[in-house]
Design a protein around this motif. Structure first.
Motif, mmCIF file in Angstrom:
data_model
loop_
_atom_site.group_PDB
_atom_site.id
_atom_site.type_symbol
_atom_site.label_atom_id
_atom_site.label_comp_id
_atom_site.label_asym_id
_atom_site.label_seq_id
_atom_site.Cartn_x
_atom_site.Cartn_y
_atom_site.Cartn_z
ATOM 1 N N VAL A 151 7.132 -10.580 -9.295
ATOM 2 C CA VAL A 151 7.419 -10.835 -10.715
ATOM 3 C C VAL A 151 6.149 -10.665 -11.535
ATOM 4 N N GLU A 152 5.025 -11.190 -11.031
ATOM 5 C CA GLU A 152 3.745 -11.072 -11.746
ATOM 6 C C GLU A 152 3.307 -9.621 -11.907
ATOM 7 N N THR B 169 5.434 -8.387 -14.867
ATOM 8 C CA THR B 169 5.060 -8.998 -16.141
ATOM 9 C C THR B 169 3.642 -8.580 -16.549
ATOM 10 N N ASP C 148 6.496 -5.499 -18.312
ATOM 11 C CA ASP C 148 7.927 -5.390 -18.008
ATOM 12 C C ASP C 148 8.473 -6.782 -17.737
ATOM 13 N N LYS C 149 9.726 -6.990 -18.122
ATOM 14 C CA LYS C 149 10.353 -8.285 -17.863
ATOM 15 C C LYS C 149 11.072 -8.233 -16.516
ATOM 16 N N LEU C 150 10.779 -9.198 -15.683
ATOM 17 C CA LEU C 150 11.491 -9.386 -14.425
ATOM 18 C C LEU C 150 11.454 -10.873 -14.126
ATOM 19 N N THR C 151 12.622 -11.432 -13.882
ATOM 20 C CA THR C 151 12.690 -12.848 -13.546
ATOM 21 C C THR C 151 12.996 -12.994 -12.062
ATOM 22 N N THR D 38 16.690 -12.394 -11.527
ATOM 23 C CA THR D 38 17.069 -10.976 -11.439
ATOM 24 C C THR D 38 16.692 -10.426 -10.077
ATOM 25 N N ARG E 85 15.757 0.302 -12.031
ATOM 26 C CA ARG E 85 15.630 0.330 -13.500
ATOM 27 C C ARG E 85 15.761 1.750 -14.055
#
Length: 172
Positions: free
Chosen positions: A27-28, A31, A35-38, A41, A82
């Motif tokens: 995730v880091e 980000t 880019d957004k990634l949780t 997700t 993506r």
């Protein structure tokens, strides 16, 4: 969307994390690129079979437990998912039309590497004791080449099948 990933970016990241990455590290990475990634997700992709499951790895130290590590190639797979979504593919279509065995191939590749490493280490013990066995050394070398060829062949097949699915969709 953040910056585009290059082949060299993926390779550098994969070299930096040969044992794998935690979901937080992945995730880091995204980000950090804007880019957004949780985590939710990410875990959804795993549940859908688009990413491999983690491998539990013990932590050093007393009472530290274990942590789940994903192959660093998961970053490459998320980027690919993506890209497909940006081309208009739905999650259902991605699941149905594209083979997501890359993660499985990565796991197989890592497992083969571990097996070959252990066999080499076992053979190395006899080398240290002065009982060099050229037959074993040659057999290990041949097995390593066969393992690499197998992984490369399977990846090639997976890429070809995925390309065919993309081309079939483009023809519609």
């Amino acid at each position: 969307m953040g910056t585009s990933w290059t082949q060299k970016d993926f390779e550098r990241l994969e070299r930096m994390h040969p044992r794998g990455m935690t979901v937080q590290q992945i995730v880091e990475v995204f980000t950090g690129q804007g880019d957004k990634l949780t985590e939710a997700t990410f875990r959804k992709y795993v549940q859908l079979g688009l990413l491999p499951r983690s491998v539990r790895v013990g932590r050093k130290g007393k009472h530290k437990g274990s942590q789940g590590l994903y192959p660093a190639t998961a970053v490459r797979q998320i980027d690919w998912i993506r890209q497909l979504m940006a081309q208009g593919f739905t999650m259902d279509e991605i699941q149905r039309e594209f083979l997501f065995v890359r993660g499985e191939l990565d796991v197989l590749s890592r497992q083969l590497e571990r097996v070959l490493m252990h066999i080499s280490e076992a053979a190395g013990v006899s080398v240290a004791e002065g009982a060099v066995d050229p037959i074993n050394a040659r057999a290990i070398s041949e097995a390593t080449t066969i393992a690499q060829d197998l992984i490369n062949k399977l990846r090639s097949i997976e890429q070809r099948l995925s390309m065919q699915a993309r081309m079939a969709r483009a023809a519609v």
